[in-house]
Design a protein around this motif. Structure first.
Motif, PDB file in Angstrom:
ATOM      1  N   GLU A 143      -1.100  -5.346   8.810  1.00  0.00           N
ATOM      2  CA  GLU A 143      -2.559  -5.214   8.805  1.00  0.00           C
ATOM      3  C   GLU A 143      -3.126  -5.977   7.619  1.00  0.00           C
ATOM      4  O   GLU A 143      -2.708  -5.760   6.473  1.00  0.00           O
ATOM      5  CB  GLU A 143      -2.952  -3.736   8.712  1.00  0.00           C
ATOM      6  N   ASP A 144      -4.041  -6.893   7.891  1.00  0.00           N
ATOM      7  CA  ASP A 144      -4.615  -7.743   6.847  1.00  0.00           C
ATOM      8  C   ASP A 144      -5.693  -6.973   6.086  1.00  0.00           C
ATOM      9  O   ASP A 144      -6.897  -7.185   6.265  1.00  0.00           O
ATOM     10  CB  ASP A 144      -5.198  -9.013   7.472  1.00  0.00           C
ATOM     11  N   SER A 145      -5.231  -6.065   5.237  1.00  0.00           N
ATOM     12  CA  SER A 145      -6.132  -5.242   4.441  1.00  0.00           C
ATOM     13  C   SER A 145      -5.362  -4.745   3.227  1.00  0.00           C
ATOM     14  O   SER A 145      -4.125  -4.788   3.206  1.00  0.00           O
ATOM     15  CB  SER A 145      -6.637  -4.046   5.259  1.00  0.00           C
ATOM     16  N   PRO A 146      -6.055  -4.276   2.189  1.00  0.00           N
ATOM     17  CA  PRO A 146      -5.336  -3.744   1.018  1.00  0.00           C
ATOM     18  C   PRO A 146      -4.365  -2.626   1.378  1.00  0.00           C
ATOM     19  O   PRO A 146      -3.241  -2.584   0.872  1.00  0.00           O
ATOM     20  CB  PRO A 146      -6.472  -3.243   0.120  1.00  0.00           C
ATOM     21  N   SER A 147      -4.789  -1.724   2.263  1.00  0.00           N
ATOM     22  CA  SER A 147      -3.893  -0.629   2.641  1.00  0.00           C
ATOM     23  C   SER A 147      -2.705  -1.148   3.443  1.00  0.00           C
ATOM     24  O   SER A 147      -1.580  -0.649   3.304  1.00  0.00           O
ATOM     25  CB  SER A 147      -4.656   0.426   3.443  1.00  0.00           C
ATOM     26  N   GLY A 148      -2.936  -2.170   4.278  1.00  0.00           N
ATOM     27  CA  GLY A 148      -1.840  -2.751   5.048  1.00  0.00           C
ATOM     28  C   GLY A 148      -0.827  -3.441   4.153  1.00  0.00           C
ATOM     29  O   GLY A 148       0.386  -3.336   4.375  1.00  0.00           O
ATOM     30  N   ARG A 149      -1.325  -4.141   3.137  1.00  0.00           N
ATOM     31  CA  ARG A 149      -0.417  -4.805   2.196  1.00  0.00           C
ATOM     32  C   ARG A 149       0.370  -3.777   1.379  1.00  0.00           C
ATOM     33  O   ARG A 149       1.561  -3.952   1.123  1.00  0.00           O
ATOM     34  CB  ARG A 149      -1.206  -5.731   1.273  1.00  0.00           C
ATOM     35  N   GLN A 150      -0.300  -2.721   0.983  1.00  0.00           N
ATOM     36  CA  GLN A 150       0.388  -1.695   0.203  1.00  0.00           C
ATOM     37  C   GLN A 150       1.461  -0.996   1.037  1.00  0.00           C
ATOM     38  O   GLN A 150       2.559  -0.714   0.543  1.00  0.00           O
ATOM     39  CB  GLN A 150      -0.613  -0.671  -0.326  1.00  0.00           C
ATOM     40  N   ALA A 151       1.156  -0.745   2.309  1.00  0.00           N
ATOM     41  CA  ALA A 151       2.147  -0.112   3.184  1.00  0.00           C
ATOM     42  C   ALA A 151       3.372  -1.004   3.342  1.00  0.00           C
ATOM     43  O   ALA A 151       4.517  -0.529   3.311  1.00  0.00           O
ATOM     44  CB  ALA A 151       1.520   0.194   4.546  1.00  0.00           C
ATOM     45  N   ALA A 152       3.147  -2.318   3.512  1.00  0.00           N
ATOM     46  CA  ALA A 152       4.268  -3.247   3.641  1.00  0.00           C
ATOM     47  C   ALA A 152       5.083  -3.298   2.355  1.00  0.00           C
ATOM     48  O   ALA A 152       6.322  -3.345   2.380  1.00  0.00           O
ATOM     49  CB  ALA A 152       3.752  -4.637   3.997  1.00  0.00           C
ATOM     50  N   MET A 153       4.384  -3.268   1.213  1.00  0.00           N
ATOM     51  CA  MET A 153       5.082  -3.319  -0.067  1.00  0.00           C
ATOM     52  C   MET A 153       5.929  -2.065  -0.277  1.00  0.00           C
ATOM     53  O   MET A 153       7.051  -2.134  -0.791  1.00  0.00           O
ATOM     54  CB  MET A 153       4.069  -3.476  -1.198  1.00  0.00           C
ATOM     55  N   ARG A 154       5.415  -0.915   0.140  1.00  0.00           N
ATOM     56  CA  ARG A 154       6.193   0.329   0.024  1.00  0.00           C
ATOM     57  C   ARG A 154       7.445   0.263   0.906  1.00  0.00           C
ATOM     58  O   ARG A 154       8.527   0.695   0.511  1.00  0.00           O
ATOM     59  CB  ARG A 154       5.332   1.523   0.446  1.00  0.00           C
ATOM     60  N   THR A 155       7.273  -0.279   2.119  1.00  0.00           N
ATOM     61  CA  THR A 155       8.422  -0.414   3.024  1.00  0.00           C
ATOM     62  C   THR A 155       9.473  -1.345   2.426  1.00  0.00           C
ATOM     63  O   THR A 155      10.681  -1.072   2.485  1.00  0.00           O
ATOM     64  CB  THR A 155       7.971  -0.948   4.392  1.00  0.00           C
ATOM     65  N   ALA A 156       9.011  -2.450   1.835  1.00  0.00           N
ATOM     66  CA  ALA A 156       9.942  -3.390   1.199  1.00  0.00           C
ATOM     67  C   ALA A 156      10.645  -2.737   0.015  1.00  0.00           C
ATOM     68  O   ALA A 156      11.840  -2.953  -0.212  1.00  0.00           O
ATOM     69  CB  ALA A 156       9.193  -4.642   0.753  1.00  0.00           C
ATOM     70  N   LEU A 157       9.907  -1.922  -0.745  1.00  0.00           N
ATOM     71  CA  LEU A 157      10.507  -1.221  -1.878  1.00  0.00           C
ATOM     72  C   LEU A 157      11.592  -0.258  -1.411  1.00  0.00           C
ATOM     73  O   LEU A 157      12.701  -0.222  -1.972  1.00  0.00           O
ATOM     74  CB  LEU A 157       9.429  -0.466  -2.651  1.00  0.00           C
ATOM     75  N   GLU A 158      11.289   0.533  -0.398  1.00  0.00           N
ATOM     76  CA  GLU A 158      12.283   1.481   0.111  1.00  0.00           C
ATOM     77  C   GLU A 158      13.519   0.744   0.623  1.00  0.00           C
ATOM     78  O   GLU A 158      14.653   1.206   0.448  1.00  0.00           O
ATOM     79  CB  GLU A 158      11.662   2.334   1.212  1.00  0.00           C
ATOM     80  N   SER A 159      13.304  -0.421   1.239  1.00  0.00           N
ATOM     81  CA  SER A 159      14.427  -1.213   1.741  1.00  0.00           C
ATOM     82  C   SER A 159      15.321  -1.689   0.603  1.00  0.00           C
ATOM     83  O   SER A 159      16.550  -1.583   0.667  1.00  0.00           O
ATOM     84  CB  SER A 159      13.904  -2.415   2.536  1.00  0.00           C
ATOM     85  N   VAL A 160      14.711  -2.216  -0.455  1.00  0.00           N
ATOM     86  CA  VAL A 160      15.527  -2.748  -1.549  1.00  0.00           C
ATOM     87  C   VAL A 160      16.222  -1.624  -2.313  1.00  0.00           C
ATOM     88  O   VAL A 160      17.333  -1.806  -2.833  1.00  0.00           O
ATOM     89  CB  VAL A 160      14.678  -3.631  -2.490  1.00  0.00           C
ATOM     90  N   LEU A 161      15.613  -0.455  -2.368  1.00  0.00           N
ATOM     91  CA  LEU A 161      16.278   0.673  -3.028  1.00  0.00           C
ATOM     92  C   LEU A 161      17.520   1.100  -2.254  1.00  0.00           C
ATOM     93  O   LEU A 161      18.547   1.449  -2.852  1.00  0.00           O
ATOM     94  CB  LEU A 161      15.309   1.842  -3.179  1.00  0.00           C
ATOM     95  N   ARG A 162      17.438   1.057  -0.934  1.00  0.00           N
ATOM     96  CA  ARG A 162      18.641   1.349  -0.131  1.00  0.00           C
ATOM     97  C   ARG A 162      19.700   0.275  -0.348  1.00  0.00           C
ATOM     98  O   ARG A 162      20.900   0.572  -0.432  1.00  0.00           O
ATOM     99  CB  ARG A 162      18.274   1.445   1.354  1.00  0.00           C
TER     100      ARG A 162
END
Length: 304
Positions: A130-149
């Motif tokens: 989603e091209d919005s601040p909340s969409g970018r933040q959601a993607a960043m959180r998903t990427a963070l959880e992925s790299v932590l795993r």
């Protein structure tokens, strides 16, 4: 046998295997780096990142988090997580942007004969849906959880490699999983196993990354791998003088007739005075080390 019963047996066996796998005591778990402070893309304070990381450790069922003040029957590992960058990138042929989060995890343990220090890295990514601040933040959180795993899994692989025999690690050098091969190679190099030297020398030829090259050179120096001296000499060709000086000292640390001849040649005829001086210093250190070893050997002979 009925499929449902077969599935149940598989689940039980998998649980039994997991319960038998060693768990690693951890205390403390730290999060460092400026990226996790005041990061609008993540929208998380360092404590929030630490919570997600702790969840990843617990989910792996391979780490046992110890209290700072609790009893220490077994030396715990200290884990320090650094998130060096968060960014949004474009990829060729894909109209979407992607959130990327990098992570470095340092594993340290003290109190034994020698301190232990290892590092694993990871890169998490997720599409921005989603091209919005909340969409970018959601993607960043998903990427963070992925790299932590990722770094959690890599930490398990690294620590598991330490528990394996040389014979098993040599077999794992041919594993399909590149991470298994990497941690087997690291551990064999640390143990100065001869099987590691040829693979480390291949890495000298294949890699152009300065950090990778320096770590590889350091491993060969620790092994005193004289077979690697020609490869290190070749690596010096066309390099800047600063890197050549590092190689000169590495060759001197390894030693041997070929190293001595190379250092003498460089000390006498290199174009850069700084490189000449480094080679002369490395040569003198090599001579002194050889005399010391000879004197020790004579002392043992007299004692016998």
């Amino acid at each position: 046998m009925k499929p449902a019963l077969m599935l149940a047996i598989c689940v039980v066996l998998l649980g039994a295997c997991r319960s038998q796998a060693p768990s690693y005591p951890v205390a403390p778990v730290d999060v460092s780096g400026a990226t996790v402070r005041d990061n609008a893309l993540l929208g998380l304070a360092p404590e929030g990142v630490a919570t997600l990381f702790t969840q990843a450790l617990r989910s792996s069922r391979r780490f046992e988090l110890k209290g700072e003040e609790g009893p220490r029957e077994v030396r715990p590992w200290r884990l320090t997580l650094d998130v060096p960058f968060t960014r949004e990138v474009l990829k060729d042929g894909d109209p979407r942007s992607y959130a990327e989060v990098g992570a470095n995890l340092v594993l340290e343990r003290f109190g034994g004969e020698l301190p232990q220090h290892y590092e694993v890295v990871g890169l998490g990514e997720a599409p921005v849906l989603e091209d919005s601040p909340s969409g970018r933040q959601a993607a960043m959180r998903t990427a963070l959880e992925s790299v932590l795993r990722q770094v959690t899994d890599s930490a398990v692989m690294q620590l598991s490699a330490l528990d394996r025999t040389d014979e098993v690690l040599v077999q794992e050098l041919r594993a399909d999983d590149t991470r298994v091969r990497e941690f087997a190679l690291r551990t064999l190099a640390e143990r100065q196993h001869p099987a590691a030297a040829p693979l480390l020398m291949d890495r000298l030829k294949e890699s152009s990354d300065g950090d990778v090259l320096r770590k590889t050179i350091g491993a060969l120096v620790e092994m005193k791998a004289r077979v690697a001296v020609p490869a290190l000499i070749d690596l010096a060709r066309g390099r800047d003088n600063g890197f050549v000086q590092e190689l000169v000292f590495a060759v001197g640390e390894i030693g041997g007739p070929e190293a001595e001849a190379y250092l003498y040649t460089v000390a006498q005829g290199h174009d850069a005075p700084a490189v000449q001086a480094a080679a002369q210093q490395a040569l003198e250190t090599l001579y002194a080390s050889r005399k010391h070893i000879t004197a020790e050997a004579r002392g043992r002979d007299h004692a016998d």
